[in-house]
Design an enzyme around this catalytic site. Structure first.
Site, mmCIF file in Angstrom:
data_model
loop_
_atom_site.group_PDB
_atom_site.id
_atom_site.type_symbol
_atom_site.label_atom_id
_atom_site.label_comp_id
_atom_site.label_asym_id
_atom_site.label_seq_id
_atom_site.Cartn_x
_atom_site.Cartn_y
_atom_site.Cartn_z
ATOM 1 N N CYS A 10 1.768 1.348 -2.357
ATOM 2 C CA CYS A 10 3.125 1.826 -2.064
ATOM 3 C C CYS A 10 3.249 2.385 -0.651
ATOM 4 C CB CYS A 10 3.485 2.940 -3.041
ATOM 5 S SG CYS A 10 3.330 2.456 -4.746
ATOM 6 N N ARG B 278 0.641 -3.658 3.685
ATOM 7 C CA ARG B 278 -0.089 -2.908 2.657
ATOM 8 C C ARG B 278 -0.018 -3.606 1.299
ATOM 9 N NH1 ARG B 278 -0.699 2.815 3.378
ATOM 10 N NH2 ARG B 278 -0.345 3.010 1.151
ATOM 11 N N TRP C 284 4.043 -0.900 -5.324
ATOM 12 C CA TRP C 284 2.988 -1.759 -5.851
ATOM 13 C C TRP C 284 2.733 -1.236 -7.262
ATOM 14 C CZ3 TRP C 284 -2.526 -1.226 -6.789
ATOM 15 C CH2 TRP C 284 -3.203 -2.464 -6.846
ATOM 16 N N ASN D 253 4.596 7.959 -3.751
ATOM 17 C CA ASN D 253 3.339 7.187 -3.732
ATOM 18 C C ASN D 253 2.335 7.930 -4.599
ATOM 19 O OD1 ASN D 253 4.379 5.446 -1.890
ATOM 20 N ND2 ASN D 253 3.010 6.004 -0.213
ATOM 21 N N GLY D 254 1.476 7.184 -5.296
ATOM 22 C CA GLY D 254 0.438 7.848 -6.091
ATOM 23 C C GLY D 254 0.750 7.793 -7.574
ATOM 24 N N LYS E 216 -15.526 -11.838 0.686
ATOM 25 C CA LYS E 216 -14.516 -12.375 1.623
ATOM 26 C C LYS E 216 -13.961 -13.691 1.101
ATOM 27 C CE LYS E 216 -13.818 -9.631 3.543
ATOM 28 N NZ LYS E 216 -14.320 -8.346 3.922
ATOM 29 N N GLU F 239 -11.708 -13.156 -2.056
ATOM 30 C CA GLU F 239 -10.438 -12.448 -1.949
ATOM 31 C C GLU F 239 -9.363 -13.231 -1.211
ATOM 32 O OE1 GLU F 239 -11.900 -9.164 1.290
ATOM 33 O OE2 GLU F 239 -10.077 -8.712 0.221
ATOM 34 N N LYS G 139 -3.998 -3.301 1.007
ATOM 35 C CA LYS G 139 -4.905 -2.875 2.068
ATOM 36 C C LYS G 139 -5.560 -1.538 1.762
ATOM 37 C CE LYS G 139 -6.969 -3.060 6.006
ATOM 38 N NZ LYS G 139 -8.167 -3.924 6.009
HETATM 39 C C1 F6R Z 1 -12.345 -6.227 1.286
HETATM 40 C C2 F6R Z 1 -11.797 -4.889 1.525
HETATM 41 C C3 F6R Z 1 -12.007 -3.858 0.484
HETATM 42 C C4 F6R Z 1 -12.170 -2.467 1.131
HETATM 43 C C5 F6R Z 1 -12.187 -1.392 0.037
HETATM 44 C C6 F6R Z 1 -12.410 -0.005 0.630
HETATM 45 O O1 F6R Z 1 -12.131 -7.065 2.382
HETATM 46 O O2 F6R Z 1 -11.175 -4.643 2.522
HETATM 47 O O3 F6R Z 1 -13.080 -4.165 -0.348
HETATM 48 O O4 F6R Z 1 -13.355 -2.447 1.864
HETATM 49 O O5 F6R Z 1 -10.977 -1.414 -0.644
HETATM 50 O O6 F6R Z 1 -11.397 0.340 1.515
HETATM 51 P P1 F6R Z 1 -11.613 1.484 2.573
HETATM 52 O O7 F6R Z 1 -12.664 1.020 3.540
HETATM 53 O O8 F6R Z 1 -10.286 1.671 3.212
HETATM 54 O O9 F6R Z 1 -12.080 2.696 1.813
#
Ligand code: F6R
Length: 605
Positions: free
Chosen positions: A2, A27, A73, A99-100, A482, A485, A600
Site C-alpha cells: 500500500c 510498489r 494491496w 497502510n499496514g 530471480k 519471480e 517491492k
Molecule cells: C527479490 C526481492 C525480495 C526482497 C525481500 C526483502 O528480488 O527483492 O526477495 O529481497 O522482500 O526486502 P528488503 O531487502 O527490502 O528487506
C-alpha cells in the site's frame, strides 16, 4: 504494497495526489482511491485495478486543495472498489487511508457493530473512521490520539474530518510516513518519491509520532501525546535518479548501475589501503562475539548467507542465517555476545524488523545493512552500514543485493581485523579484489547478449534447476529466485551434492540445469554433479571463471566470468543470473518491473 499520499495547500489536490500515486505504482497495488475536501464535504472516489481506472472516474467536480490518496494491496478482503481506501465512517464524518494491519480489528468491529455501525467493506481499516466517529470528543487531535491507543498492529494513517475542514492528521506506527513542506503547503507520503517533485524538505515521522496540520501550520506529538520539535531532513537524491533514464525497464537500468553502486558503496570506506568502517561497537564487544545471526528476507537473506559463510570461514564464529519470518518465531538463542546482522534494502520489511526487535530484546547488538536512510531498521539498529545503491524501483532486487554483498565484505574485514583473525596481506588481497569489481561487472554487462541467447533457449521450459556448492549454492538460490519471480518459470536451487538423495528423479531432458562452479576445492565434485544431470538428459549451462577449462568442457553452454579471487565469485556470478532472468521475463512478454502478486516493500507479515 500500500501507498499513502496526502496534500494540504492551495493547489488542486487531485492532480498532486494522482501524480504521487503514479509515483508509487512501482510498489505494486490492486486498487486505488482519493478523497478531496470540497465545499464542506469529503468527496471519495475509488477504483479497483490500475490507476487509469481511478482517473476515468474522476471529473471536474473532484475539486479541493486538501486531500488524501491511497494505493491498496489487498490484505483483508479481496481487491474491489468497496475495499479500496479511503474509508469513511458510517456517519460520513471521518475519512482515513491506512497502510499496514490492524490486528485487533475483529473485536473492534464487533463492538462497533453492537453500537450500530454498518460496515461497507471487508477491511480492517474501516474500523478506524468508525472509532473516530464514536469516540469524537470535538477535538480532532485528541480524538485521533484516543483511537490510536485502541489500535494494535502496524500502521500509518492519514485522516480527514468534515468537522475539522482546515486540518489533517497523520500517524505513524511501524509503517513509514513522511511529511514534506514547501511554502505553506504540506505533502504526505509513505514513500519519498511520491512527493519529491514538490519538495526535498521532509519531516520523517518516528515510531508512534503524530503530525497535525492545521491552518497551514504543523505540530508534532510523540506517542505519549506530548508536543515535540522535529527537524527537517533534506533529501539529496532527485526524481530523475528514480526514473528509467532511457532503459526499457527499471530492472535493466538497475543491473547496469551496479558498477557505480559498488564504487559508491566502497567510497570513503577504504583509506590508505585499509578498510575503515567506523562501527559503533566497542572492540571489547567485537572480540567477545561468540555467535552471529543473520536476519533478512528473500534476496537480502541470500546476501546475508554469503556474508555468514565468510564470517565462519575466516572469523571462525558460528553463524545462524535464517529467514526473518522463521527467526522471529523460533525463540532464537541470543545473548549479549551475539551480533545480529540485519540486511534489508527497504529497511522496512515487517519480518526483518520484527526479527531485529526480537534479537534486541534478548540483548544482541544489531548491525543493519540497508539502502534507505532513516528507515525503521536503520533507526532501531546499533550500527548501520548504508549501501549506496540509490533508489531501487524494480521489484526484483539487483543492485541492492550486490551492494549488500559489498557491505558484508567490508564488515568481515573490519571485524576480522579487530579480532585479529585476518592479517594485512589478506586485507590487501580482498581490497584489491573489491576495487576491481566495478570494471569486472562492466565487462559482464558488455557480454549481456550471451545471456539473452541463453534466456531464449530457456524461456519455454516450465522448470529449471540451479545447482552449486558452498557460496555457489547461495548464488543458485538467488539465481533461481530471480528467474521465478519475473519469468514465472519454476526454478529450484539445490545443493549440488544433495541431488542424488531424491531430487535427481526430477531431472529429464525437459529440465535444464544451470550449474555454478567457482570454488576450486569443490570444482571436481560440482562437475561430477553436472555430469550426473547430463546423463539424465538435461541441457546444461555452466557459470565459471574464464580461465577454468574443465567446467567449460563439461557443459553444453558456458558463461565465463572474469578471473578473480574465488571469494568474490558471488558478485560475478549473480550479474549473469540477473540478466538471464531479465531476458527470460522480457522474451515471455511479462511485466518485468512489476511481476504478478509481488510488491517491492513487504511491510506486512
Ligand atoms: C527479490 C526481492 C525480495 C526482497 C525481500 C526483502 O528480488 O527483492 O526477495 O529481497 O522482500 O526486502 P528488503 O531487502 O527490502 O528487506
Amino acid at each position: 504494497m500500500c501507498g499513502i499520499v496526502g496534500y494540504f495547500g492551495k493547489r488542486e489536490a487531485k492532480d498532486i495526489l494522482m501524480n504521487g500515486l503514479f509515483r508509487l505504482e512501482y510498489r505494486g497495488y490492486d486498487s486505488a482511491g482519493i478523497a478531496l475536501f470540497c465545499d464542506g464535504d469529503i468527496n471519495v472516489t475509488k477504483a479497483q485495478g490500475r490507476l487509469k481506472e481511478l482517473e476515468i472516474k474522476l471529473n471536474c467536480e473532484n475539486r479541493g486543495s486538501i486531500g488524501i490518496g491511497h494505493t491498496r494491496w489487498a490484505t483483508h478482503g479481496k481487491p474491489s472498489d468497496e475495499n479500496s481506501h479511503p474509508h469513511m465512517g458510517c456517519e460520513g464524518t471521518f475519512c482515513v487511508v491506512h497502510n499496514g494491519i490492524i490486528e485487533n480489528y475483529m473485536e473492534l468491529k464487533e463492538a462497533l457493530q453492537e453500537k450500530g455501525c454498518d460496515f461497507l467493506s471487508e477491511t480492517d481499516t474501516e474500523v478506524i473512521p468508525n472509532l473516530l466517529e464514536v469516540y469524537n470528543t470535538g477535538d480532532f487531535l485528541e480524538t485521533v490520539q484516543k483511537v490510536v491507543s485502541m489500535l494494535e498492529g502496524a500502521y500509518a494513517l492519514c485522516v480527514l474530518s468534515k468537522e475539522f475542514p482546515e486540518e489533517m492528521i497523520v500517524v505513524r506506527k511501524a509503517s513509514p510516513l513522511v511529511v514534506g513542506k514547501c511554502d505553506g503547503e504540506y505533502f504526505v507520503a509513505s514513500d519519498i518519491p511520491a512527493i519529491l517533485e514538490y519538495t526535498k524538505d521532509v519531516y520523517i515521522l518516528e515510531e508512534d509520532e503524530v503530525a497535525h496540520i492545521k491552518n497551514k501550520t504543523i505540530a508534532f506529538y510523540n506517542g505519549e501525546g506530548n508536543a515535540i520539535d522535529k527537524e527537517i531532513t533534506e533529501i539529496t537524491w532527485d526524481l530523475e535518479s528514480a526514473e528509467k533514464q532511457g532503459y526499457p525497464h527499471f530492472m535493466l537500468k538497475e543491473i547496469h548501475e551496479q558498477p557505480e553502486a559498488v564504487e559508491k558503496t566502497l567510497a570513503g570506506r577504504i583509506k590508505d589501503g585499509t578498510v575503515q568502517l567506523d562501527l559503533n561497537l566497542t572492540d571489547d564487544f567485537i572480540k567477545s562475539i561468540d555467535k552471529v545471526a543473520v536476519v533478512a528476507c528473500g534476496t537480502a537473506s541470500y546476501a546475508g548467507r554469503v556474508g555468514g559463510n565468510f564470517i565462519e570461514k575466516y572469523l571462525r564464529i558460528p553463524v545462524e542465517a535464517e529467514f526473518a519470518s522463521e527467526f522471529r518465531y523460533n525463540d532464537p538463542i541470543i545473548t549479549d555476545k551475539t551480533l545480529v546482522i540485519v540486511v534489508s534494502q527497504s529497511g522496512e520489511t515487517a519480518d526483518t524488523l520484527a526479527g531485529l526487535r526480537e534479537a534486541k530484546s534478548k540483548g544482541a547488538k544489531i548491525v543493519a545493512i540497508t539502502n534507505v536512510v532513516g528507515s525503521s531498521i536503520a533507526r532501531e539498529s546499533d550500527e548501520v552500514i548504508y549501501t549506496q545503491a540509490g533508489p531501487e524501483i524494480a521489484v526484483a532486487s539487483t543492485k541492492a543485493y550486490v551492494t549488500q554483498l559489498i557491505a558484508l565484505y567490508l564488515l568481515v574485514l573490519q571485524l576480522g581485523k579487530i579480532r585479529g583473525a585476518i592479517d594485512a596481506a589478506f586485507e590487501k588481497s580482498w581490497i584489491e579484489a573489491l576495487i576491481k569489481l566495478p570494471e569486472q561487472i562492466t565487462s559482464i554487462l558488455e557480454q549481456s547478449d550471451i545471456m539473452e541467447v541463453y534466456a531464449a533457449g530457456l524461456k519455454d521450459y516450465t522448470s529449471a534447476f540451479f545447482i552449486g556448492r558452498g557460496v555457489d549454492n547461495v548464488s543458485s538460490l538467488e539465481g533461481a529466485l530471480k528467474l521465478k519471480e519475473i519469468s514465472y518459470i519454476h526454478a529450484e536451487a539445490y545443493a549440488a551434492g544433495e541431488l542424488k538423495h531424491g531430487t535427481l528423479a526430477l531431472i529429464t531432458d525437459d529440465v535444464p540445469v544451470i550449474g555454478i562452479a567457482t570454488q576450486k576445492h569443490l570444482l571436481e565434485k560440482s562437475i561430477s554433479n553436472i555430469i550426473e544431470v547430463k546423463a539424465r538428459g538435461a541441457i546444461t549451462y555452466g557459470i565459471g571463471f574464464e580461465g577454468e577449462g574443465q567446467l567449460r568442457r563439461t557443459v553444453d553452454h558456458f558463461y565465463p566470468i572474469p578471473d578473480a579471487l574465488e571469494d568474490f565469485a558471488p558478485i560475478l556470478t549473480v550479474v549473469p543470473l540477473q540478466l538471464l532472468a531479465y531476458y527470460a521475463s522480457l522474451l515471455k512478454g511479462n511485466d518485468v518491473d512489476k511481476p504478478r502478486n509481488l510488491a517491492k516493500s513487504v511491510t506486512v507479515e
